[in-house]
Design a protein around this motif. Structure first.
Motif, PDB file in Angstrom:
ATOM      1  N   SER A  88     -51.782  25.980  -1.595  1.00  0.00           N
ATOM      2  CA  SER A  88     -52.646  25.884  -0.432  1.00  0.00           C
ATOM      3  C   SER A  88     -51.945  25.084   0.669  1.00  0.00           C
ATOM      4  N   LEU A  89     -52.150  25.515   1.911  1.00  0.00           N
ATOM      5  CA  LEU A  89     -51.623  24.778   3.061  1.00  0.00           C
ATOM      6  C   LEU A  89     -52.684  23.849   3.657  1.00  0.00           C
ATOM      7  N   ALA A  90     -53.780  23.644   2.940  1.00  0.00           N
ATOM      8  CA  ALA A  90     -54.847  22.773   3.441  1.00  0.00           C
ATOM      9  C   ALA A  90     -54.349  21.369   3.788  1.00  0.00           C
ATOM     10  N   PRO A  91     -53.509  20.733   2.944  1.00  0.00           N
ATOM     11  CA  PRO A  91     -53.044  19.395   3.307  1.00  0.00           C
ATOM     12  C   PRO A  91     -52.300  19.367   4.638  1.00  0.00           C
ATOM     13  N   LEU A  92     -51.497  20.411   4.911  1.00  0.00           N
ATOM     14  CA  LEU A  92     -50.784  20.466   6.188  1.00  0.00           C
ATOM     15  C   LEU A  92     -51.763  20.635   7.341  1.00  0.00           C
ATOM     16  N   LEU A  93     -52.705  21.552   7.199  1.00  0.00           N
ATOM     17  CA  LEU A  93     -53.666  21.795   8.271  1.00  0.00           C
ATOM     18  C   LEU A  93     -54.520  20.555   8.532  1.00  0.00           C
ATOM     19  N   ASP A  94     -54.873  19.843   7.482  1.00  0.00           N
ATOM     20  CA  ASP A  94     -55.669  18.629   7.645  1.00  0.00           C
ATOM     21  C   ASP A  94     -54.884  17.525   8.359  1.00  0.00           C
ATOM     22  N   ALA A  95     -53.558  17.558   8.211  1.00  0.00           N
ATOM     23  CA  ALA A  95     -52.731  16.501   8.799  1.00  0.00           C
ATOM     24  C   ALA A  95     -52.401  16.754  10.265  1.00  0.00           C
ATOM     25  N   VAL A  96     -52.632  17.969  10.734  1.00  0.00           N
ATOM     26  CA  VAL A  96     -52.278  18.315  12.117  1.00  0.00           C
ATOM     27  C   VAL A  96     -53.127  17.503  13.096  1.00  0.00           C
ATOM     28  N   ARG A  97     -52.450  16.805  14.004  1.00  0.00           N
ATOM     29  CA  ARG A  97     -53.143  15.997  15.016  1.00  0.00           C
ATOM     30  C   ARG A  97     -52.192  15.758  16.187  1.00  0.00           C
ATOM     31  N   PRO A  98     -52.732  15.540  17.367  1.00  0.00           N
ATOM     32  CA  PRO A  98     -51.873  15.255  18.519  1.00  0.00           C
ATOM     33  C   PRO A  98     -51.017  14.010  18.277  1.00  0.00           C
ATOM     34  N   GLY A  99     -49.760  14.091  18.688  1.00  0.00           N
ATOM     35  CA  GLY A  99     -48.835  12.973  18.539  1.00  0.00           C
ATOM     36  C   GLY A  99     -48.031  12.985  17.263  1.00  0.00           C
ATOM     37  N   LEU A 100     -48.387  13.864  16.310  1.00  0.00           N
ATOM     38  CA  LEU A 100     -47.657  13.917  15.046  1.00  0.00           C
ATOM     39  C   LEU A 100     -46.303  14.593  15.260  1.00  0.00           C
ATOM     40  N   ALA A 101     -45.239  13.969  14.780  1.00  0.00           N
ATOM     41  CA  ALA A 101     -43.895  14.560  14.849  1.00  0.00           C
ATOM     42  C   ALA A 101     -43.705  15.483  13.654  1.00  0.00           C
ATOM     43  N   VAL A 102     -43.173  16.670  13.906  1.00  0.00           N
ATOM     44  CA  VAL A 102     -43.009  17.669  12.857  1.00  0.00           C
ATOM     45  C   VAL A 102     -41.635  18.318  12.938  1.00  0.00           C
ATOM     46  N   ARG A 103     -41.196  18.839  11.816  1.00  0.00           N
ATOM     47  CA  ARG A 103     -40.060  19.751  11.773  1.00  0.00           C
ATOM     48  C   ARG A 103     -40.610  21.174  11.760  1.00  0.00           C
ATOM     49  N   TYR A 104     -39.909  22.088  12.394  1.00  0.00           N
ATOM     50  CA  TYR A 104     -40.399  23.459  12.453  1.00  0.00           C
ATOM     51  C   TYR A 104     -39.284  24.441  12.123  1.00  0.00           C
ATOM     52  N   ARG A 105     -39.705  25.635  11.722  1.00  0.00           N
ATOM     53  CA  ARG A 105     -38.802  26.778  11.566  1.00  0.00           C
ATOM     54  C   ARG A 105     -39.590  28.042  11.857  1.00  0.00           C
ATOM     55  N   ILE A 106     -38.963  28.955  12.571  1.00  0.00           N
ATOM     56  CA  ILE A 106     -39.559  30.247  12.834  1.00  0.00           C
ATOM     57  C   ILE A 106     -38.452  31.266  13.051  1.00  0.00           C
ATOM     58  N   ALA A 107     -38.575  32.431  12.441  1.00  0.00           N
ATOM     59  CA  ALA A 107     -37.715  33.575  12.752  1.00  0.00           C
ATOM     60  C   ALA A 107     -38.534  34.478  13.658  1.00  0.00           C
ATOM     61  N   ALA A 108     -38.135  34.591  14.913  1.00  0.00           N
ATOM     62  CA  ALA A 108     -38.955  35.264  15.906  1.00  0.00           C
ATOM     63  C   ALA A 108     -38.170  36.380  16.582  1.00  0.00           C
TER      64      ALA A 108
END
Length: 219
Positions: A88-108
């Motif tokens: 489940s990605l629930a923990p990630l979605l629950d942690a999303v908030r303004p100001g949070l620094a994240v690493r990202y990846r996307i193949a677009a």
């Protein structure tokens, strides 16, 4: 909102896995076959929130990342296709908030659609794939509308997603660029919308899945 992330490690000894690895249309159908059959074909991917990405692993192998609003039934994979796990990605979605620094990846699939006058003047096609700085600018704009402020960006051209549609035998090609880096969340609702809906074109064929993880400055 529920989201699930599934990792599948295709076994190179599997004929089906090898075929799917070279044909984005076949892989799309393979992954859609892991979900209930009673969802209308024309809206199934959107209704199930299905997005996926293929990646090269550190040992030179490959993996498939599949995101969906329902957990897939991995027992529907052909025998010997390769192991898979779902979380489940629930923990990630629950942690999303303004100001949070994240690493990202996307193949677009970064593209530009020139107007008719520009196409005629420069002899351009209706859809122009973007590379280099133009692709980076495209991703930066997309990220901003997705509620992310980019703080670091590295882009890598990938092989195009290719295949032939079964319904009309139309050849599919989506040029791909992988974007990796760090960002700061600026808009929680916009980000959740793009996490579930994907970004850009070619979402049915391995483009547009945005992956996030918390970023710590010492990493």
């Amino acid at each position: 909102m529920s989201l699930w992330l599934t990792r599948i490690i295709p076994d190179p000894r599997s004929r089906e896995a090898r075929r799917d690895g070279t044909n984005a249309v076949d892989l799309h159908h393979r992954l859609m076959s892991l979900f209930p059959d009673d969802i209308a074909d024309t809206t199934a991917r959107q209704d199930l929130g299905v997005l996926f990405r293929t990646e090269t692993t550190d040992d030179g192998g490959h993996r498939i990342l599949l995101q969906s609003s329902l957990p897939p039934d991995l027992d529907r994979l052909p025998s010997g296709y390769g192991p898979g796990t779902t979380k489940s990605l629930a923990p990630l979605l629950d942690a999303v908030r303004p100001g949070l620094a994240v690493r990202y990846r996307i193949a677009a699939n970064p593209i530009r659609k020139p107007g008719r006058t520009t196409r005629e003047l420069y002899n351009l096609s209706a859809v122009v794939p973007l590379r280099g700085a133009a692709a980076d600018d495209w991703w930066t704009r997309q990220a901003e509308t997705a509620g992310l402020r980019i703080t670091a960006l590295h882009s890598t051209p990938l092989d195009a997603a290719r295949g032939t549609r079964r319904s009309d035998q139309r050849h599919i090609r989506h040029d791909r660029v992988q974007f990796d880096g760090t960002a700061v969340i600026t808009d929680t609702e916009a980000l959740r919308t793009r996490l579930t809906g994907g970004i850009g074109k070619g979402k049915a064929y391995g483009c547009g899945l945005l992956s996030l993880a918390p970023h710590r400055g010492d990493q």
